[in-house]
Structures are given as C-alpha cells and as structure tokens.
Scaffold this motif. Structure first.
Motif, PDB file in Angstrom:
ATOM      1  N   SER A 234       0.853  -1.192   0.000  1.00 54.05           N
ATOM      2  CA  SER A 234       0.000   0.000   0.000  1.00 54.05           C
ATOM      3  C   SER A 234       0.883   1.234   0.000  1.00 54.05           C
ATOM      4  O   SER A 234       2.008   1.212   0.518  1.00 54.05           O
ATOM      5  CB  SER A 234      -0.886  -0.023   1.250  1.00 54.05           C
ATOM      6  N   LEU A 235       0.344   2.318  -0.590  1.00 49.28           N
ATOM      7  CA  LEU A 235       1.120   3.559  -0.640  1.00 49.28           C
ATOM      8  C   LEU A 235       0.878   4.430   0.582  1.00 49.28           C
ATOM      9  O   LEU A 235       1.554   5.441   0.780  1.00 49.28           O
ATOM     10  CB  LEU A 235       0.744   4.348  -1.912  1.00 49.28           C
ATOM     11  N   SER A 236      -0.091   4.029   1.411  1.00 43.57           N
ATOM     12  CA  SER A 236      -0.531   4.930   2.485  1.00 43.57           C
ATOM     13  C   SER A 236       0.549   5.168   3.533  1.00 43.57           C
ATOM     14  O   SER A 236       0.574   6.198   4.186  1.00 43.57           O
ATOM     15  CB  SER A 236      -1.805   4.396   3.128  1.00 43.57           C
ATOM     16  N   GLY A 240       3.751  11.332   2.112  1.00 37.60           N
ATOM     17  CA  GLY A 240       2.425  11.938   2.233  1.00 37.60           C
ATOM     18  C   GLY A 240       1.289  10.954   1.968  1.00 37.60           C
ATOM     19  O   GLY A 240       0.116  11.296   2.099  1.00 37.60           O
ATOM     20  N   GLY A 241       1.624   9.752   1.526  1.00 37.25           N
ATOM     21  CA  GLY A 241       0.612   8.716   1.344  1.00 37.25           C
ATOM     22  C   GLY A 241      -0.053   8.690  -0.032  1.00 37.25           C
ATOM     23  O   GLY A 241      -0.868   7.816  -0.319  1.00 37.25           O
ATOM     24  N   LYS A 242       0.295   9.650  -0.912  1.00 38.65           N
ATOM     25  CA  LYS A 242      -0.380   9.709  -2.213  1.00 38.65           C
ATOM     26  C   LYS A 242       0.451   9.109  -3.346  1.00 38.65           C
ATOM     27  O   LYS A 242       0.066   9.150  -4.505  1.00 38.65           O
ATOM     28  CB  LYS A 242      -0.748  11.160  -2.551  1.00 38.65           C
ATOM     29  N   GLY A 243       1.617   8.587  -3.016  1.00 31.61           N
ATOM     30  CA  GLY A 243       2.378   7.842  -4.015  1.00 31.61           C
ATOM     31  C   GLY A 243       3.410   8.620  -4.801  1.00 31.61           C
ATOM     32  O   GLY A 243       4.015   8.066  -5.722  1.00 31.61           O
ATOM     33  N   GLY A 244       3.610   9.896  -4.480  1.00 31.60           N
ATOM     34  CA  GLY A 244       4.639  10.640  -5.204  1.00 31.60           C
ATOM     35  C   GLY A 244       4.789  12.051  -4.682  1.00 31.60           C
ATOM     36  O   GLY A 244       3.893  12.571  -3.996  1.00 31.60           O
ATOM     37  N   PHE A 245       5.914  12.660  -5.014  1.00 30.18           N
ATOM     38  CA  PHE A 245       6.183  14.027  -4.552  1.00 30.18           C
ATOM     39  C   PHE A 245       5.079  14.981  -5.007  1.00 30.18           C
ATOM     40  O   PHE A 245       4.514  15.729  -4.215  1.00 30.18           O
ATOM     41  CB  PHE A 245       7.551  14.487  -5.081  1.00 30.18           C
ATOM     42  N   TRP A 246       4.742  14.946  -6.291  1.00 33.70           N
ATOM     43  CA  TRP A 246       3.707  15.851  -6.817  1.00 33.70           C
ATOM     44  C   TRP A 246       2.309  15.377  -6.453  1.00 33.70           C
ATOM     45  O   TRP A 246       1.403  16.184  -6.282  1.00 33.70           O
ATOM     46  CB  TRP A 246       3.870  16.029  -8.338  1.00 33.70           C
ATOM     47  N   GLU A 247       2.136  14.062  -6.329  1.00 30.16           N
ATOM     48  CA  GLU A 247       0.835  13.530  -5.905  1.00 30.16           C
ATOM     49  C   GLU A 247       0.510  14.020  -4.494  1.00 30.16           C
ATOM     50  O   GLU A 247      -0.643  14.348  -4.194  1.00 30.16           O
ATOM     51  CB  GLU A 247       0.863  11.998  -5.933  1.00 30.16           C
TER      52      GLU A 247
END
Ligand SMILES: Nc1nc2c(c(=O)[nH]1)N[C@H]1C(S)=C(S)[C@@H](COP(=O)(O)O)O[C@H]1N2
Ligand SMILES: [Mo]
Length: 257
Positions: A234-236, A240-247
């Motif tokens: 899981s990415l959580s 930040g938990g959203k899967g990427g720097f910009w995400e």
C-alpha cells in the motif's frame, strides 16, 4: 453522440457508466449533492480502470524513428541535485552508485551500474509529455524493470513499486522526490530503468545515472536520479501517502496520457 468516430476522452467517459450518468443528469443540482465530491474523487479511479479496459494492460505506447528524436531533450524539475548523497556519487562519476531494491521481495538487491548494464537491455524512441505543456522525443536505453523485479523475486503481497530519488525539491534534504507505479505498469515491456539517452550515458539534467521510463504516463512519473526501489502492499505508509512528490501536492497518481 451521432459521430461514429469517438475521441479517446469520449470513449473513456462512455465506458464509465457512473460518470456518464452524472453528465447526463446535469451538473447544477449534482454539485450540491453530498455524494458529488466523493464521486469526483473516484473519477480518477474510473479513468484508470477505463483506460486499462480499453487499451489493455499490455498496449504499447507509440514508438518513433531516429529522425524524430528531438535535437535537445530539455530538463524539468531538478536539473542538478544538490543533496550530499548526490554530490558524493557524482564526484566519482557514479563508481559508488548502487541501486537498492527492497521491501516486499524475497531477495533484496544492490546493483552497480555495471551490473545493470550487464543485464539484457531495451531501446525505445518515445515521446515525453510534461503537464507544463511541452513534449520531447528521446531514445532511451535501459534494463526492463521486470528483469530487476524478477531477480529480486517480488512477494505475492506486493502491489506497487516505489522509486526513491536522490534529489530534493522540498525545504529539506529529506524531502526527496519519489514516485510509484502499480505492477501492471511495472511489468509492462516499455517500462525500463534507463541509463542512456540518445546513445550516451544520461546527462545529469535528465536523471543520471538511472531514471524511470514508464511510457504510458506523464512526465512527472518519469522519476530521475533513482537510488532505491521499494515493493509495497500500500502507498498509504509512504511519505504523504499519495504515491509521489507531486501527488502529495495534489497531482493525480495515475497520469495516463
Ligand atoms: N527525481 C526527479 N524526477 C523527476 C523530476 C524531478 O524534479 N526530480 N521532475 C519530473 C518532471 S515534472 C518531468 S517533466 C520529468 C523531466 O525529465 P527531464 O528533466 O529529463 O526532461 O522528470 C520528472 N522526474
Ligand atoms: Mo513535468
């Protein structure tokens, strides 16, 4: 729709019945409906699933000819990482560089550039599209990500591949760039860890010594300066938990072109 020729966007919208119903129902009343925000939040998920359904998990991004290659492949985001770790690697021309592969794998790896270059390679000429409104065509050579994953033996629980980069766009050195993709994209034949651009080792501005090419997605997914690959369920739990720097700043996680 009377035209038999549908744009891809129309096809994507049509194929998602929830979104289609919403659009037909008219937006004014819906904007106030309590579920509307939730449906909007899931629209990205619909696009992702629709695209997978229509294009198929294995569909290839378009490849170009040598003569299509852009004379200059411009740089975006970090063009010269100024972190301590990157300075040290660059000093010795990446002789000490090691790609670490860990997380949900049976055999964690550390691979030198020589080891990566010794694996079977793939070369592809593709177009890079940045959300900021520019594109460039480049010839990329690298090792298919699938080869590295097979060496590391991905465990059944793993669902995502996270790429950790050596550069920081944030306020501290710890705020490094990172990205993630799912296993469908990770095992796609055009998903490579590239070490050459247009027949030469990657320039620093384009991600030396190793960057991701995941050709069915936008520019910000193409992580440069990769130092670590982590398999997760899981990415959580990551940053930040959203899967990427910009995400983590609000960009969509699935950036299909
Ligand atoms: N590590 C890292 N990867 C990154 C970025 C970055 O700033 N740092 N920028 C992203 C963005 S927004 C784009 S468009 C491409 C740019 O790749 P290029 O510099 O080779 O043109 O890299 C992506 N990968
Ligand atoms: Mo970008």
């Amino acid at each position: 729709m009377s035209s038999r020729i549908l744009t891809r966007r129309q096809m994507l919208l049509r194929s998602s019945s929830v979104l289609g119903t919403l659009l037909l129902a008219g937006c004014d009343r819906l904007a106030n409906a309590p579920t509307f925000q939730r449906v909007l939040a899931s629209a990205e998920g619909l696009t992702y699933r629709s695209q997978r359904l229509l294009l198929g998990a294995g569909a290839l991004a378009r490849e170009f000819r040598e003569s299509d290659v852009s004379p200059v492949f411009r740089s975006n985001g970090t063009s010269h990482p100024d972190t301590e770790i990157y300075r040290r690697l660059l000093e010795n021309d990446f002789a000490e560089y090691r790609l670490a592969v860990g997380g949900l794998v049976a055999k964690p790896l550390t691979l030198s550039l020589a080891a990566l270059r010794a694996l079977p390679s793939r070369t592809q000429i593709t177009r890079h599209d940045c959300v900021e409104g520019w594109s460039a065509i480049g010839k990329w050579t690298g090792v298919p990500l699938s080869s590295v994953l097979n060496l590391a033996q991905v465990m059944p629980l793993a669902r995502y591949v996270v790429f950790h980069c050596a550069d920081s766009l944030g306020y501290s050195e710890a705020d490094t760039y990172y990205e993630s993709i799912d296993l469908l994209d990770a095992y796609h034949p055009q998903t490579i860890l590239a070490y050459d651009l247009n027949g030469k080792p990657l320039p620093v501005r384009n991600g030396a010594p190793l960057r991701l090419r995941v050709e069915r997605q936008l520019g910000y997914k193409q992580a440069k300066y990769i130092v670590g690959i982590q398999l997760v369920a899981s990415l959580s739990g990551i940053r930040g938990g959203k899967g990427g720097f910009w995400e983590d700043q609000g960009y969509e996680w699935y950036a299909g072109i």
